[in-house]
Design a protein around this motif. Structure first.
Motif: not given
Length: 569
Positions: A84, A88, A407, A409, A428
């Motif tokens: 991951d 990224l 994303l 994850n 994030q």
């Protein structure tokens, strides 16, 4: 044949094999056959082996299960977290490359040039234990965008009076000329005269009427004498553009005059024997205004410049109001009004009235003239307040180019990599967003450069699976603008405002305030739908927009717009 039992010899120490009187009868035991004994022992050995095999199997299975459990709980998460993280970084690099391609195409390619960049949406999985973590490419909020706004100061444009050496006056008036151009008009009866005098410098210009004079006059000359006289009532407007001129306006029957003087080192003398109303606008340095009236008069003088002076000799009951505004006429392209302390260099004298000093940096350096009422103001500075200085407000609507890659994850926190107005930002949940590829908005010293890509449509198609989304940009048009140019400049202390609407407001604010500008850039960040609420440092979601307004002071700016059509395949 009978064999007697062995009998030991006396004294030999051996024991007889046969029965003895003390041991009793001998019992003979029959031994089984040798084959039967071997079969029984083999059976016991096979039984023991049957008990060991299941235990070994169970132990082996436990080892396998333990290994798998350890792999799933420890090794697999670490491997997927690594996958991951690599994904990224891969997406960040891909969007960064797209931003660089867009700027390179905008700077040197012809319209129609096309560039593409694949974006991997999913991370690598670890079959058969973990599937790839998915991602999706989605449009950004359609309300986002960026704009640059500022005010340009243009050339100093004094009034021209229209077509030179032209106008009209009645046939009852006569004229005098110099080199074929009218320099004087004389009327013997009431007349209306309109003329734009522009015969040259160092001349004598006259307008005279023995009756009522109504006039609209313009004089464009230097080092000349301008005389306007009327024995009757005079009502008129006169403009003198030039320096080192002497201007006389004399009336004996009462007057209402509006006089504009644009130039330096001019001398203006107004006289009236009856009621008079004088409105004067003086724009320049070292100009001297004298008003003399034997009747009750009203004088209103507004001056822009420095080292100008007013003296009034008026009858009782007259009213005088003088307004001094500092103005740097020697550098009009850097105009700012009022300008610093220049207003304080202007003076008043004579019949008392009210004088107002408009300064941006007040400092009263002298004593007050007796009888006068002084007013000190500190108004905001604005180039638009300067007379005859052209200006242009450059106001642009919000435009932009943005999309996000989400994303999803599982083994590291979910993330968003956003292409935002030419920069690439990482965010994030509950984290502080930051630029990983800086936008092309640079303020260095006193120069600014702004590059803004613009998408022709905000309806970016959604692409979401475990495959690859290819972003295709086609250059439609470019527009480059640089100032100063065409006689337009930044005014003194003029500010430029860069506004951006984005879900990543904190990232923009931090980036803009970190610019290496001579005058530090200031940036405010508020929630778009709640202007009184400052931006939070923690990223929430892309549907919540911030408004960032950065203010900077420069002397030169270049703005590059690039219009792209966008496809996702």
């Amino acid at each position: 044949m009978f064999t007697p039992p062995f009998m030991p010899m006396s004294g030999s120490g051996a024991r007889a094999c046969g029965p003895t009187a003390s041991s009793g009868p001998r019992v003979t035991r029959v031994r089984p056959a040798t084959g039967a004994v071997l079969r029984r022992r083999a059976f016991r050995r096979r039984g023991r082996r049957g008990q060991v095999a299941p235990v070994a199997t169970i132990l082996g299975l436990l080892l396998v299960v333990t290994y798998i459990a350890n792999y799933i709980s420890t090794t697999l998460p670490a491997q997927m977290a690594s996958n991951d993280t690599e994904h990224l970084l891969q997406v960040e690099n891909q969007l960064g490359r797209l931003a660089a391609l867009a700027k390179a195409v905008a700077e040197g390619a012809a319209p129609g040039t096309q560039v593409s960049q694949p974006v991997v949406l999913a991370s690598e999985g670890v079959p058969p234990f973990a599937v790839p973590d998915p991602g999706q490419l989605v449009p950004a909020n359609s309300s986002g965008g960026a704009a640059v706004n500022f005010t340009l100061t243009g050339p100093f444009n004094p009034p021209s009076g229209g077509k030179a050496n032209a106008g009209h006056y009645p046939t009852t008036c006569s004229n005098s000329t110099t080199s074929g151009k009218v320099t004087g008009i004389a009327c013997t009866v009431a007349a209306t005269v309109t003329w734009n005098f522009s015969a040259g410098n160092g001349l004598r210009y006259t307008v005279a009427d023995v009756g009522v004079l109504t006039s609209t006059l313009n004089f464009s000359t230097n080092k000349s004498i301008v005389a306007v006289t009327a024995t009757g009532t005079a009502t008129g407007t006169a403009t003198v553009v030039g320096s080192n001129d002497t201007v006389y306006v004399n009336t004996t029957g009462g007057a209402t005059e509006t006089l504009t003087i644009v130039g330096s080192y001019d001398t203006i003398a107004l006289s009236n024997t009856l009621l008079g109303t004088f409105h004067l606008l003086v724009v320049g340095n070292h100009d001297t205004v004298t008003v003399t009236s034997t009747g009750v008069s009203t004088v209103r003088l507004t001056g822009y410049g420095s080292s100008n002076g007013y003296t009034g000799t008026l009858s009782a009951g007259s009213t005088t109001n003088v307004y001094w505004n500092g103005f740097n006429i020697n550098d009009p392209v850097s105009a700012s009004c009022p300008y610093k302390n220049l207003a304080n260099t202007n003076t008043i004298a004579g019949t008392a009235g009210t004088v107002t000093y408009n300064n941006t940096d007040y400092a009263h350096s002298g004593g007050n003239v007796s009888g006068w009422t002084y007013v000190w103001n500190n108004p905001p500075t604005s180039s638009t307040d300067c007379p005859y200085v052209a200006f242009n407000n450059v106001t642009q609507s919000l435009q932009g180019a943005a999309f996000d890659v989400d994303l999803f994850n599982t083994y590291i926190p979910q993330a968003i990599v956003g292409f935002d107005q030419g920069g690439v930002v990482f965010a994030q949940p509950s984290g502080t967003p930051e630029f990983i590829e800086q936008p092309a908005v640079v303020v260095n010293g006193t120069n600014a450069t702004v590059f803004l890509p613009v998408f022709t449509s905000t309806s970016v198609p959604v692409k979401g699976d475990e495959g690859i989304a290819t972003v295709v940009l086609r250059l439609v048009a470019t527009l480059n603008q640089s100032w100063p140019a065409g006689g337009f400049y930044y005014g003194t202390n003029a500010t430029t405002k860069f506004t951006v609407i984005s879900p990543f407001g904190v990232a923009w604010q931090s980036y803009l305030e970190g610019q290496p500008a001579t005058t530090p850039v200031t940036a405010t960040c508020t929630v778009l739908n709640s202007p009184a609420t400052p931006c939070g440092t923690a990223f929430y979601r892309t549907s919540t927009l911030d408004k960032v307004v950065a203010t900077f002071t420069v002397t030169k700016i270049t703005i590059e717009y690039a219009l792209f059509s966008m496809q996702v395949v």
